[in-house]
Design a protein around this motif. Structure first.
Motif, PDB file in Angstrom:
ATOM      1  N   GLY A   3       4.686   9.643  31.044  1.00 10.25           N
ATOM      2  CA  GLY A   3       4.887   8.412  30.281  1.00 10.25           C
ATOM      3  C   GLY A   3       4.446   8.509  28.840  1.00 10.25           C
ATOM      4  N   LYS A   4       4.195   9.723  28.328  1.00  8.33           N
ATOM      5  CA  LYS A   4       3.715   9.875  26.952  1.00  8.33           C
ATOM      6  C   LYS A   4       4.881  10.019  25.975  1.00  8.33           C
ATOM      7  CE  LYS A   4      -0.678  12.025  28.215  1.00  8.33           C
ATOM      8  NZ  LYS A   4      -1.531  13.240  28.081  1.00  8.33           N
ATOM      9  N   LYS A   5       4.718   9.436  24.797  1.00  6.61           N
ATOM     10  CA  LYS A   5       5.751   9.481  23.761  1.00  6.61           C
ATOM     11  C   LYS A   5       5.747  10.835  23.050  1.00  6.61           C
ATOM     12  CE  LYS A   5       6.236   5.891  21.104  1.00  6.61           C
ATOM     13  NZ  LYS A   5       5.925   4.793  20.169  1.00  6.61           N
ATOM     14  N   GLY A   6       6.922  11.217  22.531  1.00  7.27           N
ATOM     15  CA  GLY A   6       7.029  12.459  21.770  1.00  7.27           C
ATOM     16  C   GLY A   6       6.216  12.419  20.491  1.00  7.27           C
ATOM     17  N   LYS A   7       5.874  13.588  19.983  1.00  8.84           N
ATOM     18  CA  LYS A   7       5.042  13.694  18.789  1.00  8.84           C
ATOM     19  C   LYS A   7       5.838  13.997  17.517  1.00  8.84           C
ATOM     20  CE  LYS A   7       0.949  15.429  21.261  1.00  8.84           C
ATOM     21  NZ  LYS A   7      -0.017  16.565  21.339  1.00  8.84           N
ATOM     22  N   PHE A   8       7.124  14.392  17.685  1.00  6.57           N
ATOM     23  CA  PHE A   8       7.886  14.810  16.499  1.00  6.57           C
ATOM     24  C   PHE A   8       8.227  13.609  15.620  1.00  6.57           C
ATOM     25  CE2 PHE A   8      11.937  15.409  14.306  1.00  6.57           C
ATOM     26  CZ  PHE A   8      11.634  16.516  13.527  1.00  6.57           C
ATOM     27  N   VAL A   9       7.985  13.745  14.303  1.00  2.40           N
ATOM     28  CA  VAL A   9       8.376  12.734  13.312  1.00  2.40           C
ATOM     29  C   VAL A   9       9.003  13.458  12.125  1.00  2.40           C
ATOM     30  CG1 VAL A   9       6.647  11.011  13.958  1.00  2.40           C
ATOM     31  CG2 VAL A   9       6.062  12.756  12.269  1.00  2.40           C
ATOM     32  N   PHE A  10       9.920  12.776  11.449  1.00  2.00           N
ATOM     33  CA  PHE A  10      10.581  13.351  10.283  1.00  2.00           C
ATOM     34  C   PHE A  10       9.735  13.178   9.028  1.00  2.00           C
ATOM     35  CE2 PHE A  10      14.239  12.668  13.075  1.00  2.00           C
ATOM     36  CZ  PHE A  10      14.945  13.835  12.895  1.00  2.00           C
ATOM     37  N   ASN A  11       9.734  14.201   8.189  1.00  5.13           N
ATOM     38  CA  ASN A  11       9.124  14.136   6.871  1.00  5.13           C
ATOM     39  C   ASN A  11      10.233  13.844   5.871  1.00  5.13           C
ATOM     40  OD1 ASN A  11       8.077  14.761   4.279  1.00  5.13           O
ATOM     41  ND2 ASN A  11       6.579  16.179   5.158  1.00  5.13           N
ATOM     42  N   GLU A  12      10.167  12.734   5.157  1.00  4.43           N
ATOM     43  CA  GLU A  12      11.263  12.323   4.282  1.00  4.43           C
ATOM     44  C   GLU A  12      11.459  13.253   3.088  1.00  4.43           C
ATOM     45  OE1 GLU A  12      11.062   8.263   3.139  1.00  4.43           O
ATOM     46  OE2 GLU A  12      11.162   7.498   5.188  1.00  4.43           O
ATOM     47  N   ASP A  13      10.491  14.105   2.785  1.00  4.53           N
ATOM     48  CA  ASP A  13      10.630  15.049   1.679  1.00  4.53           C
ATOM     49  C   ASP A  13      11.184  16.402   2.126  1.00  4.53           C
ATOM     50  OD1 ASP A  13       9.566  13.242  -0.198  1.00  4.53           O
ATOM     51  OD2 ASP A  13       7.515  13.787   0.370  1.00  4.53           O
ATOM     52  N   PHE A  14      11.472  16.550   3.423  1.00  8.04           N
ATOM     53  CA  PHE A  14      11.971  17.806   3.970  1.00  8.04           C
ATOM     54  C   PHE A  14      13.479  17.734   4.184  1.00  8.04           C
ATOM     55  CE2 PHE A  14       8.209  20.183   6.078  1.00  8.04           C
ATOM     56  CZ  PHE A  14       7.390  19.877   5.002  1.00  8.04           C
ATOM     57  N   ILE A  15      14.094  18.893   4.343  1.00  6.01           N
ATOM     58  CA  ILE A  15      15.477  18.975   4.810  1.00  6.01           C
ATOM     59  C   ILE A  15      15.456  19.661   6.169  1.00  6.01           C
ATOM     60  CG2 ILE A  15      16.560  18.955   2.540  1.00  6.01           C
ATOM     61  CD1 ILE A  15      16.776  22.002   2.719  1.00  6.01           C
ATOM     62  N   TYR A  16      16.385  19.242   7.043  1.00  2.00           N
ATOM     63  CA  TYR A  16      16.397  19.734   8.416  1.00  2.00           C
ATOM     64  C   TYR A  16      17.780  20.256   8.772  1.00  2.00           C
ATOM     65  CZ  TYR A  16      12.003  17.161   8.978  1.00  2.00           C
ATOM     66  OH  TYR A  16      10.707  16.695   8.841  1.00  2.00           O
ATOM     67  N   LYS A  17      17.810  21.256   9.642  1.00  2.00           N
ATOM     68  CA  LYS A  17      19.036  21.750  10.257  1.00  2.00           C
ATOM     69  C   LYS A  17      18.993  21.385  11.735  1.00  2.00           C
ATOM     70  CE  LYS A  17      20.231  24.017   6.476  1.00  2.00           C
ATOM     71  NZ  LYS A  17      21.367  23.584   5.635  1.00  2.00           N
ATOM     72  N   MET A  18      20.155  21.152  12.304  1.00  2.00           N
ATOM     73  CA  MET A  18      20.210  20.848  13.733  1.00  2.00           C
ATOM     74  C   MET A  18      19.890  22.094  14.565  1.00  2.00           C
ATOM     75  SD  MET A  18      20.825  17.672  14.242  1.00  2.00           S
ATOM     76  CE  MET A  18      21.559  17.532  15.877  1.00  2.00           C
ATOM     77  N   PRO A  19      19.093  21.963  15.639  1.00  2.00           N
ATOM     78  CA  PRO A  19      18.410  20.753  16.091  1.00  2.00           C
ATOM     79  C   PRO A  19      17.149  20.467  15.269  1.00  2.00           C
ATOM     80  CG  PRO A  19      17.987  22.569  17.597  1.00  2.00           C
ATOM     81  CD  PRO A  19      18.953  23.086  16.582  1.00  2.00           C
ATOM     82  N   HIS A  21      14.517  18.695  15.610  1.00  2.00           N
ATOM     83  CA  HIS A  21      13.184  18.519  16.180  1.00  2.00           C
ATOM     84  C   HIS A  21      12.342  19.788  16.192  1.00  2.00           C
ATOM     85  CE1 HIS A  21      16.201  18.894  19.522  1.00  2.00           C
ATOM     86  NE2 HIS A  21      15.483  19.994  19.716  1.00  2.00           N
ATOM     87  N   PHE A  22      12.925  20.944  15.781  1.00  2.00           N
ATOM     88  CA  PHE A  22      12.131  22.164  15.663  1.00  2.00           C
ATOM     89  C   PHE A  22      11.521  22.319  14.277  1.00  2.00           C
ATOM     90  CE2 PHE A  22      14.774  23.369  19.354  1.00  2.00           C
ATOM     91  CZ  PHE A  22      13.744  23.681  20.236  1.00  2.00           C
ATOM     92  N   GLY A  23      11.769  21.359  13.399  1.00  2.00           N
ATOM     93  CA  GLY A  23      11.103  21.368  12.103  1.00  2.00           C
ATOM     94  C   GLY A  23      12.033  21.623  10.939  1.00  2.00           C
ATOM     95  N   GLY A  24      11.533  21.311   9.722  1.00  2.00           N
ATOM     96  CA  GLY A  24      12.311  21.482   8.507  1.00  2.00           C
ATOM     97  C   GLY A  24      11.506  22.161   7.423  1.00  2.00           C
ATOM     98  N   ASP A  25      12.049  22.112   6.213  1.00  2.00           N
ATOM     99  CA  ASP A  25      11.421  22.771   5.072  1.00  2.00           C
ATOM    100  C   ASP A  25      11.448  21.837   3.866  1.00  2.00           C
ATOM    101  OD1 ASP A  25      11.131  25.661   6.103  1.00  2.00           O
ATOM    102  OD2 ASP A  25      13.246  25.224   6.481  1.00  2.00           O
ATOM    103  N   PRO A  26      10.499  22.001   2.944  1.00  2.00           N
ATOM    104  CA  PRO A  26      10.543  21.194   1.716  1.00  2.00           C
ATOM    105  C   PRO A  26      11.809  21.479   0.920  1.00  2.00           C
ATOM    106  CG  PRO A  26       8.422  22.315   1.950  1.00  2.00           C
ATOM    107  CD  PRO A  26       9.335  22.900   2.981  1.00  2.00           C
ATOM    108  N   PHE A  27      12.373  20.458   0.297  1.00  2.00           N
ATOM    109  CA  PHE A  27      13.583  20.640  -0.509  1.00  2.00           C
ATOM    110  C   PHE A  27      13.250  21.351  -1.810  1.00  2.00           C
ATOM    111  CE2 PHE A  27      16.199  19.324  -4.089  1.00  2.00           C
ATOM    112  CZ  PHE A  27      17.439  19.732  -3.653  1.00  2.00           C
TER     113      PHE A  27
END
Length: 269
Positions: A3-19, A21-27
């Motif tokens: 019943g625990k919620k996921g920990k992943f959150v988006f960083n608005e200063d990063f860019i992400y590639k699908m999928p 949820h494995f993380g992104g990089d600073p623009f």
């Protein structure tokens, strides 16, 4: 069940590639470099009214010409010196959606022969990239040729009779203006209904510095594939085949360095 919620959150200063949820990089404003490229390019004149059917109303057609360009991309920095091949089909346009008066070429379709450069590449900026098997350039003396196919069904052949090499003086003059405005259309459909979540024109600047160039005569031959032969691309291929080839206007072969100015790509209002 925890019943625990996921920990992943988006960083608005990063860019992400699908999928994502494995993380992104600073623009940061990337300049992707392709260190060694062989290009075969053929232009032909077609019917203006027929070509206008495939150009969004935000663009004005400069002349009824289709450019088919094959590129063997080698020493690609983001592929750690890897390589792939592409065939890009464009037409010359002016953007009339605002007062900037930008001119360049509109990408009708780009075929590429590897998954990696298709997913997470320029299609995120509206360049319409799809898969094809693309042969390496081959030649018998000065006759150079390439072909594109799907599941062994050939749908495009490009031929070039290579002529005289361009002089160093003329090459220097051509390299004074290496930049090309590549226009695209970024479209994302709605989920579960018709219409679009996202739909707008885009600009993707790039440039090529020429090391060698040859002027020649060339031709392009389209072969329409049936739905059975290529269910996902038959509309694309048959539409291009249906554009009449009035006359071939120019052809060339070149070698040089290509830079994709990813950091300068933007939405066109």
């Amino acid at each position: 069940m925890s019943g625990k919620k996921g920990k992943f959150v988006f960083n608005e200063d990063f860019i992400y590639k699908m999928p994502a949820h494995f993380g992104g990089d600073p623009f940061h404003p990337i300049r992707v470099v392709y260190g060694d490229n062989t290009v075969i390019s053929v232009d032909y004149e077609t019917d203006e009214d027929a070509l206008l059917n495939y150009i969004p109303e935000d663009f004005e057609l400069k002349e009824p010409v289709v450019n088919v360009q094959y590129t063997n991309c080698r020493d690609v920095d983001w592929m750690i010196g890897g390589e792939y091949r592409l065939i890009q089909v464009t037409t010359p346009v002016k953007y009339v959606g605002n007062s900037e008066g930008l001119e360049g070429v509109y990408a009708l379709v780009v075929w590429e022969n590897k998954t990696c450069p298709i997913i997470g590449g320029r299609e995120e900026d509206g360049v319409p990239k799809v898969f094809a098997d693309i042969s390496s350039e081959r030649h018998l003396e000065n006759h150079w040729f390439v072909a594109a196919s799907y599941e062994q069904f050939t749908f495009l052949r490009i031929d070039l009779q290579r002529g005289d090499e361009v002089s160093e003086e003329n090459l220097t003059e051509l390299n004074k203006n290496p930049k090309i405005n590549l226009f695209g259309w970024r479209y994302l459909p709605n989920l579960g209904k018709g219409g679009a979540t996202l739909s707008h024109a885009t600009l993707y600047p790039q440039e090529m510095v020429l090391k060698k160039m040859w002027i020649g005569t060339g031709s392009v031959e389209w072969t329409g594939l049936s739905y059975e032969q290529h269910p996902l691309q038959t509309r694309i291929i048959r539409s291009l085949e249906a554009l009449p080839i009035r006359r071939f206007t120019s052809a060339s072969m070149a070698q040089g360095i290509v830079r994709l100015n990813v950091g300068d790509s933007r939405i066109l209002p």
